[in-house]
Design an enzyme around this catalytic site. Structure first.
Site, PDB file in Angstrom:
ATOM      1  N   ASP A 218       1.038  -1.182  -0.040  1.00  0.00           N
ATOM      2  CA  ASP A 218      -0.058  -0.027  -0.103  1.00  0.00           C
ATOM      3  C   ASP A 218       0.922   1.252   0.039  1.00  0.00           C
ATOM      4  OD1 ASP A 218      -3.006   0.845   1.012  1.00  0.00           O
ATOM      5  OD2 ASP A 218      -1.474   2.155   1.333  1.00  0.00           O
ATOM      6  N   ASN A 226      -2.167  12.812  -3.801  1.00  0.00           N
ATOM      7  CA  ASN A 226      -3.374  13.583  -4.804  1.00  0.00           C
ATOM      8  C   ASN A 226      -3.665  14.888  -4.485  1.00  0.00           C
ATOM      9  OD1 ASN A 226      -4.409  11.466  -6.595  1.00  0.00           O
ATOM     10  ND2 ASN A 226      -5.336  10.391  -5.137  1.00  0.00           N
ATOM     11  N   HIS A 231      -4.994  14.816  -9.195  1.00  0.00           N
ATOM     12  CA  HIS A 231      -5.477  13.374  -9.162  1.00  0.00           C
ATOM     13  C   HIS A 231      -4.769  12.713 -10.461  1.00  0.00           C
ATOM     14  CE1 HIS A 231      -7.991   9.819  -9.705  1.00  0.00           C
ATOM     15  NE2 HIS A 231      -8.148  10.125  -8.307  1.00  0.00           N
ATOM     16  N   ASP A 235      -2.560   9.469 -10.714  1.00  0.00           N
ATOM     17  CA  ASP A 235      -2.639   8.274 -11.710  1.00  0.00           C
ATOM     18  C   ASP A 235      -1.130   8.048 -12.426  1.00  0.00           C
ATOM     19  OD1 ASP A 235      -5.309   8.211 -11.187  1.00  0.00           O
ATOM     20  OD2 ASP A 235      -5.841   8.743 -13.021  1.00  0.00           O
ATOM     21  N   GLU A 261      -4.627   2.250  -4.096  1.00  0.00           N
ATOM     22  CA  GLU A 261      -3.100   2.463  -4.392  1.00  0.00           C
ATOM     23  C   GLU A 261      -2.693   1.162  -3.374  1.00  0.00           C
ATOM     24  OE1 GLU A 261      -4.717   2.724  -1.233  1.00  0.00           O
ATOM     25  OE2 GLU A 261      -3.011   4.049  -0.650  1.00  0.00           O
TER      26      GLU A 261
HETATM   27  P1  GH3 Z   1      -1.899   5.601   4.340  1.00  0.00           P
HETATM   28  O1  GH3 Z   1      -0.262   5.728   4.282  1.00  0.00           O
HETATM   29  O2  GH3 Z   1      -2.401   5.202   5.614  1.00  0.00           O
HETATM   30  O3  GH3 Z   1      -2.103   4.374   3.339  1.00  0.00           O
HETATM   31  O4  GH3 Z   1      -2.437   6.533   3.713  1.00  0.00           O
HETATM   32  P2  GH3 Z   1      -3.180   6.892   2.478  1.00  0.00           P
HETATM   33  O5  GH3 Z   1      -3.549   8.480   2.203  1.00  0.00           O
HETATM   34  O6  GH3 Z   1      -2.261   6.304   1.304  1.00  0.00           O
HETATM   35  O7  GH3 Z   1      -4.455   5.902   2.560  1.00  0.00           O
HETATM   36  P3  GH3 Z   1      -5.835   6.500   2.364  1.00  0.00           P
HETATM   37  O8  GH3 Z   1      -6.511   5.204   2.082  1.00  0.00           O
HETATM   38  O9  GH3 Z   1      -6.582   7.342   3.106  1.00  0.00           O
HETATM   39  O10 GH3 Z   1      -5.770   7.311   0.647  1.00  0.00           O
HETATM   40  C1  GH3 Z   1      -5.941   6.492  -0.422  1.00  0.00           C
HETATM   41  C2  GH3 Z   1      -6.086   7.505  -1.435  1.00  0.00           C
HETATM   42  O11 GH3 Z   1      -5.869   6.848  -2.691  1.00  0.00           O
HETATM   43  C3  GH3 Z   1      -7.543   8.206  -1.276  1.00  0.00           C
HETATM   44  C4  GH3 Z   1      -7.832   8.134  -2.955  1.00  0.00           C
HETATM   45  O12 GH3 Z   1      -8.224   9.281  -3.307  1.00  0.00           O
HETATM   46  C5  GH3 Z   1      -6.605   7.478  -3.857  1.00  0.00           C
HETATM   47  N1  GH3 Z   1      -6.886   6.784  -4.780  1.00  0.00           N
HETATM   48  C6  GH3 Z   1      -7.648   5.657  -4.915  1.00  0.00           C
HETATM   49  N2  GH3 Z   1      -7.787   5.170  -6.154  1.00  0.00           N
HETATM   50  C7  GH3 Z   1      -6.829   5.972  -6.876  1.00  0.00           C
HETATM   51  C8  GH3 Z   1      -6.546   6.292  -8.301  1.00  0.00           C
HETATM   52  O13 GH3 Z   1      -7.096   5.280  -9.069  1.00  0.00           O
HETATM   53  N3  GH3 Z   1      -6.094   7.568  -8.856  1.00  0.00           N
HETATM   54  C9  GH3 Z   1      -5.657   8.469  -7.929  1.00  0.00           C
HETATM   55  N4  GH3 Z   1      -4.704   9.273  -8.439  1.00  0.00           N
HETATM   56  N5  GH3 Z   1      -5.808   8.342  -6.542  1.00  0.00           N
HETATM   57  C10 GH3 Z   1      -6.538   7.161  -5.946  1.00  0.00           C
HETATM   58 MG    MG Z   2      -2.111   4.250   1.216  1.00  0.00          MG
HETATM   59 MG    MG Z   3      -4.918   1.890   0.966  1.00  0.00          MG
END
Ligand code: GH3
Ligand code: MG
Ligand code: MG
Length: 362
Positions: A218, A226, A231, A235, A261
Site C-alpha cells: 500500500d 493527490n 489526481h 494516476d 493504491e
Molecule cells: P496510508 O499511508 O495510511 O495508506 O495513507 P493513504 O493516504 O495512502 O491512505 P488512504 O486510504 O487514506 O488514501 C488512499 C487514497 O488513494 C485516497 C484516494 O483518493 C486515492 N486513490 C484511490 N484510487 C486512486 C486512483 O485510481 N488514482 C488516484 N490518483 N488516486 C486514487
Molecule cells: Mg495508502
Molecule cells: Mg490503501
C-alpha cells in the site's frame, strides 16, 4: 507446459482452443443436427450421404473425447476439422462437384478454425479450403466448373465473408476478456484474474507441498500526493509504481492491483523469510525510483503458507494485519505476518481450502 507447437505456440493459445471447443459444443450439435435434417429430407435423392454423416458424427464424438485427455488437444481439434473438410469434400465430389448443393458447406471447417486458432493457422485453413474447393470442383468436374463457375465463386466469397465475421467476433471477445482481467490504469492484472490463479496455485501447493507467499503493498500517504499534485499526477505515480514493481519481480511472480493504491504480489515457491526479502527489495526499489518524479514509499504486509494451508482467505487476512502493523510502526517497511502452524513452511494441521471467490469478493 506441453511443449511448443505451430498450432499453439503459447499455453494461452492452447487454453483458448480447449475453451472454445467446450463453448461451441452445443452450437456444433445444433449445426450437425441441421445438416442431418437436410440430409434426411434429401435421402430420396441422395441416399448414400448418410454414410458421410455417420462418419462426421463419429469424428465429432472422437475429437471431443480425445481432447479431454490429450497433451496436445489443439492437434486433435485440428485433425477433427481436417477430417470434416475431407468428408464434406467427398460429399461434394459425389453429389455433382460445382453443382452440388453441399458446396457452401465446405466453408464450415474454416469457420471452426477461425473460432479457435490464431490468425496464421486461420490463413493456412483458408488456403487449404480454397485448394479443396478447387480440387472438388475444377479438379474432378473440370468441364462442368468451366461451363458454370458461378457456384464456386459464390462459395469462395462466402468463405471470405464467414471467416472475416468469425475473426471479428473472436477479436471482440478477446478484447472484452482482457479488459475484464486487466486494470486499465496500470495494465496490471486485477482481482478477477487472481481468482483462477490462486485456485490453481493452492491446488498445486497441495500436491507438491510447496510454499506460497502473498504480499500486500500500500502506498504511504497517497491521499496527500493527490491533494498536493492533483489526481492525474497521482494516476501517473500509480502507473510508474506498477512498472517498478513489475520490473523487480520475475515473470511468474504476479502483481495484481486490488484497487486504489493497493497491490497484491503472489510469490509461488517462497516461504515467509524469502517473501520478506523480496518485500524489502521492492520497498527499496520504489523509494529509489521516485515514480513520476515524486518521492513515495510503500508499506508491505507479508504472509506465507505451505501445502494444504495455502488458502487465500487466511493468507490475505494475515498479510493485511501485517500491513496494518507496518503502517502503525511508521510506514516504509515490510512486516512479516505472525506465524500460525504451517504458515511458514513447517508442517501443521491439515487445513481446508477456502472458497476464494467469496474471499476475494467477485
Ligand atoms: P496510508 O499511508 O495510511 O495508506 O495513507 P493513504 O493516504 O495512502 O491512505 P488512504 O486510504 O487514506 O488514501 C488512499 C487514497 O488513494 C485516497 C484516494 O483518493 C486515492 N486513490 C484511490 N484510487 C486512486 C486512483 O485510481 N488514482 C488516484 N490518483 N488516486 C486514487
Ligand atoms: Mg495508502
Ligand atoms: Mg490503501
Amino acid at each position: 507446459m506441453q511443449g511448443e507447437s505451430w498450432l499453439c505456440p503459447t499455453e494461452l493459445d492452447r487454453s483458448r482452443v480447449v475453451d472454445a471447443n467446450g463453448r461451441v459444443r452445443t452450437i456444433r450439435m445444433v449445426g450437425t443436427a441441421a445438416i442431418a435434417l437436410a440430409l434426411l429430407i434429401a435421402t430420396p435423392w441422395l441416399g448414400w450421404t448418410f454414410i458421410l454423416l455417420a462418419l462426421s458424427i463419429a469424428n465429432f464424438v472422437n475429437v471431443g473425447r480425445r481432447m479431454e485427455t490429450s497433451a496436445h488437444p489443439e492437434r486433435i481439434s485440428a485433425y477433427g476439422v481436417l477430417i470434416t473438410l475431407l468428408l464434406l469434400a467427398t460429399g461434394v465430389i459425389l453429389s455433382g462437384g460445382p453443382r452440388s448443393p453441399a458446396l457452401p458447406w465446405l466453408v464450415l471447417p474454416a469457420a471452426m478454425v477461425a473460432a479457435r486458432f490464431r490468425s496464421q493457422v486461420v490463413i493456412a485453413a483458408v488456403a487449404l479450403t480454397v485448394a479443396v474447393i478447387a480440387a472438388a470442383t475444377l479438379g474432378v468436374h473440370t468441364a462442368a466448373t468451366i461451363r458454370d463457375p458461378v457456384p464456386v465463386i459464390a462459395t469462395l466469397a462466402l468463405l471470405a465473408a464467414v471467416v472475416s465475421i468469425v475473426l471479428a467476433l473472436q477479436a471482440a471477445e478477446l478484447h472484452h476478456r482482457s479488459e475484464a482481467i486487466l486494470d486499465p490504469l496500470t495494465g496490471l492484472l486485477n482481482r478477477h484474474a487472481l481468482v483462477p490463479r490462486f485456485l490453481e496455485l493452492s491446488l498445486q501447493a497441495r500436491v507438491t507441498n510447496q510454499p506460497v507467499c502473498v504480499m500486500l503493498c500500500d502506498v504511504d500517504n497517497f491521499k496527500a500526493i493527490n491533494d498536493d499534485h492533483g489526481h492525474d499526477r497521482g494516476d501517473a505515480v500509480l502507473r510508474d509504481l506498477a512498472y517498478t514493481l513489475r520490473k523487480h519481480l520475475r515473470s511468474f511472480e504476479l502483481v495484481y492491483r486490488l484497487g486504489g493504491e493497493e497491490f497484491l504480489v503472489v510469490l509461488p515457491g517462497l516461504d515467509l523469510a524469502g517473501g520478506v526479502e523480496v518485500g524489502e527489495r521492492l520497498r527499496a526499489a520504489v523509494e529509489q525510483a521516485q515514480p513520476s518524479g515524486i518521492p513515495i514509499t510503500i508499506s508491505l504486509g507479508v504472509s506465507a503458507a505451505i501445502g494444504v494451508h495455502v488458502d487465500y482467505e487466511s493468507m490475505f487476512k494475515a498479510a493485511d494485519t501485517a500491513l496494518y502493523e507496518a503502517k502503525r510502526a511508521g510506514r516504509n517497511r515490510a512486516v512479516a505476518a505472525r506465524l500460525e502452524p504451517g504458515e511458514d513452511g513447517s508442517a501443521g494441521p491439515a487445513g481446508q481450502l477456502a472458497p476464494i471467490e467469496a474471499a476475494i469478493g467477485v
